[in-house]
Design a protein around this motif. Structure first.
Motif, PDB file in Angstrom:
ATOM      1  N   PRO A  27      -6.769  62.484 117.629  1.00  0.00           N
ATOM      2  CA  PRO A  27      -5.731  63.439 117.231  1.00  0.00           C
ATOM      3  C   PRO A  27      -6.205  64.869 117.033  1.00  0.00           C
ATOM      4  O   PRO A  27      -5.407  65.792 117.122  1.00  0.00           O
ATOM      5  N   THR A  28      -7.496  65.083 116.779  1.00  0.00           N
ATOM      6  CA  THR A  28      -8.015  66.436 116.612  1.00  0.00           C
ATOM      7  C   THR A  28      -9.185  66.637 117.557  1.00  0.00           C
ATOM      8  O   THR A  28     -10.114  65.832 117.572  1.00  0.00           O
ATOM      9  N   GLU A  41       2.037  68.847 136.861  1.00  0.00           N
ATOM     10  CA  GLU A  41       1.038  67.970 136.251  1.00  0.00           C
ATOM     11  C   GLU A  41       0.742  68.379 134.814  1.00  0.00           C
ATOM     12  O   GLU A  41       0.622  67.523 133.920  1.00  0.00           O
ATOM     13  N   GLN A  42       0.629  69.675 134.565  1.00  0.00           N
ATOM     14  CA  GLN A  42       0.359  70.147 133.204  1.00  0.00           C
ATOM     15  C   GLN A  42       1.511  69.822 132.263  1.00  0.00           C
ATOM     16  O   GLN A  42       1.304  69.372 131.133  1.00  0.00           O
ATOM     17  N   ILE A  43       2.728  70.044 132.728  1.00  0.00           N
ATOM     18  CA  ILE A  43       3.904  69.748 131.906  1.00  0.00           C
ATOM     19  C   ILE A  43       3.976  68.261 131.609  1.00  0.00           C
ATOM     20  O   ILE A  43       4.238  67.840 130.477  1.00  0.00           O
ATOM     21  N   SER A  44       3.707  67.446 132.625  1.00  0.00           N
ATOM     22  CA  SER A  44       3.729  65.998 132.449  1.00  0.00           C
ATOM     23  C   SER A  44       2.653  65.544 131.476  1.00  0.00           C
ATOM     24  O   SER A  44       2.891  64.671 130.634  1.00  0.00           O
ATOM     25  N   GLN A  45       1.478  66.133 131.562  1.00  0.00           N
ATOM     26  CA  GLN A  45       0.378  65.736 130.688  1.00  0.00           C
ATOM     27  C   GLN A  45       0.695  66.036 129.233  1.00  0.00           C
ATOM     28  O   GLN A  45       0.406  65.235 128.338  1.00  0.00           O
ATOM     29  N   LEU A  46       1.289  67.204 128.972  1.00  0.00           N
ATOM     30  CA  LEU A  46       1.695  67.513 127.601  1.00  0.00           C
ATOM     31  C   LEU A  46       2.775  66.555 127.119  1.00  0.00           C
ATOM     32  O   LEU A  46       2.740  66.077 125.988  1.00  0.00           O
ATOM     33  N   GLY A  47       3.749  66.270 127.991  1.00  0.00           N
ATOM     34  CA  GLY A  47       4.814  65.346 127.621  1.00  0.00           C
ATOM     35  C   GLY A  47       4.289  63.964 127.299  1.00  0.00           C
ATOM     36  O   GLY A  47       4.721  63.323 126.338  1.00  0.00           O
ATOM     37  N   GLU A  48       3.333  63.486 128.089  1.00  0.00           N
ATOM     38  CA  GLU A  48       2.754  62.163 127.850  1.00  0.00           C
ATOM     39  C   GLU A  48       1.987  62.133 126.532  1.00  0.00           C
ATOM     40  O   GLU A  48       2.022  61.134 125.801  1.00  0.00           O
ATOM     41  N   ALA A  58      -7.457  71.910 118.428  1.00  0.00           N
ATOM     42  CA  ALA A  58      -6.104  71.454 118.740  1.00  0.00           C
ATOM     43  C   ALA A  58      -5.889  70.093 118.106  1.00  0.00           C
ATOM     44  O   ALA A  58      -6.841  69.325 117.917  1.00  0.00           O
ATOM     45  N   LEU A  59      -4.651  69.797 117.778  1.00  0.00           N
ATOM     46  CA  LEU A  59      -4.359  68.507 117.166  1.00  0.00           C
ATOM     47  C   LEU A  59      -3.025  67.973 117.659  1.00  0.00           C
ATOM     48  O   LEU A  59      -2.165  68.717 118.154  1.00  0.00           O
ATOM     49  N   ASN A  60      -2.881  66.672 117.536  1.00  0.00           N
ATOM     50  CA  ASN A  60      -1.620  65.992 117.814  1.00  0.00           C
ATOM     51  C   ASN A  60      -1.127  65.444 116.483  1.00  0.00           C
ATOM     52  O   ASN A  60      -1.724  64.514 115.933  1.00  0.00           O
ATOM     53  N   GLY A  76       1.684  63.947 115.850  1.00  0.00           N
ATOM     54  CA  GLY A  76       2.691  62.906 116.001  1.00  0.00           C
ATOM     55  C   GLY A  76       4.025  63.418 116.477  1.00  0.00           C
ATOM     56  O   GLY A  76       4.867  62.640 116.914  1.00  0.00           O
ATOM     57  N   HIS A  77       4.226  64.732 116.407  1.00  0.00           N
ATOM     58  CA  HIS A  77       5.460  65.354 116.863  1.00  0.00           C
ATOM     59  C   HIS A  77       5.234  66.354 117.989  1.00  0.00           C
ATOM     60  O   HIS A  77       6.135  66.616 118.779  1.00  0.00           O
ATOM     61  N   THR A  78       4.032  66.933 118.040  1.00  0.00           N
ATOM     62  CA  THR A  78       3.737  67.953 119.038  1.00  0.00           C
ATOM     63  C   THR A  78       2.233  68.090 119.205  1.00  0.00           C
ATOM     64  O   THR A  78       1.454  67.586 118.379  1.00  0.00           O
ATOM     65  N   VAL A  79       1.832  68.779 120.252  1.00  0.00           N
ATOM     66  CA  VAL A  79       0.447  69.217 120.410  1.00  0.00           C
ATOM     67  C   VAL A  79       0.380  70.640 119.857  1.00  0.00           C
ATOM     68  O   VAL A  79       1.148  71.514 120.272  1.00  0.00           O
ATOM     69  N   GLN A  80      -0.532  70.859 118.939  1.00  0.00           N
ATOM     70  CA  GLN A  80      -0.593  72.106 118.185  1.00  0.00           C
ATOM     71  C   GLN A  80      -1.996  72.702 118.264  1.00  0.00           C
ATOM     72  O   GLN A  80      -2.987  71.979 118.168  1.00  0.00           O
TER      73      GLN A  80
END
Length: 249
Positions: A172-173, A222-229, A84-86, A88-92
């Motif tokens: 990031p990865t 909590e999961q939604i918040s963690q992804l958003g953060e 998985a990677l970030n 800068g725009h999304t978690v992918q």
């Protein structure tokens, strides 16, 4: 649905969210807020002009869908993801070769899925706190994106391992501790909506086939918040005019 009914003509070089392809995103900065936000994307660069001038843009508010005998979606997902990677725009989450989506005689390979919070597409005006996009490409680079809504509820077991070590700007990865199977994050029980659209990020290339699952899944607050953060901001493009398009269900 015959092949002629799927108006897709997207070159691989235009796939902005697949890290194995090059794109204008590599050199041109854009964002979800301020003077580089969605309302300005089409003016940031000639490469992004379709974000402003396109007539078949995504996401949309799915309203007044027309009943149709849509073909069955056959998900042949056999390879799990471990990375998985970030970006800068999304978690992918990236997938190895070997996972395919078949729509009648057409075969698309799953490349990755990523998240948007809140949802980009809406359903009869309703927004969801989370949406996942499963990006598939055929041998010619034509895209089919399967979208899955999530509403707040019970924790999503499939997200648990990913969120134990969610990628961010400092890391990031990451390697997912337990291999993640894409099918565990899709609810295919109640059919889908289909329409022709675009990438929801610059360069907003059109000709993407969208397949939106009707039945939402759940994720905990909590999961939604963690992804958003992890993504540091709402990362959703506003809905775009439907214009002359038809949404089938």
């Amino acid at each position: 649905m015959k092949k002629s009914l799927i108006p897709i003509a997207l070159a691989c070089a235009s796939i902005s969210l697949l890290p194995s392809f090059s794109s204008a995103e590599d050199t041109l900065h854009w964002s979800y807020a301020g003077h580089e936000g969605p309302e300005y994307w089409g003016s940031l660069s000639p490469e992004f002009q379709t974000c402003k001038t396109g007539k078949n843009q995504s996401p949309i508010d799915i309203e007044s869908a027309i009943e149709s005998a849509l073909p069955e979606l056959t998900f042949l997902y056999t390879k799990a993801a471990t990375e998985a990677l970030n970006n800068g725009h999304t978690v992918q989450v990236n997938f190895p070769a070997g996972n395919t989506l078949v729509i009648e005689e057409l075969t698309y390979e799953l490349k990755q899925f990523h998240f948007h919070t809140p949802s980009e597409n809406k359903l009869e005006g309703q927004s969801f706190p989370l949406e996942a996009h499963f990006v598939h490409a055929d041998a010619e680079g034509n895209l089919a994106v399967v979208a899955q809504f999530f509403h707040e509820g019970d924790a999503n077991v499939a997200l648990t391992d990913l969120l134990k070590n969610v990628p961010d700007e400092t890391n990031p990865t990451i390697t997912i501790s337990h291999a993640l199977e894409a099918k565990t994050l899709l609810n295919t029980d109640n059919g889908y909506y289909r329409f022709s659209g675009s990438l929801t990020t610059p360069p907003c290339t059109e000709g993407v086939q969208w397949l939106v699952m009707k039945e939402p899944m759940t994720a905990s607050a909590e999961q939604i918040s963690q992804l958003g953060e992890a993504m540091h901001q709402p990362n959703s493009r506003p809905t775009q005019p439907l214009n002359d398009r038809v949404v089938l269900k």
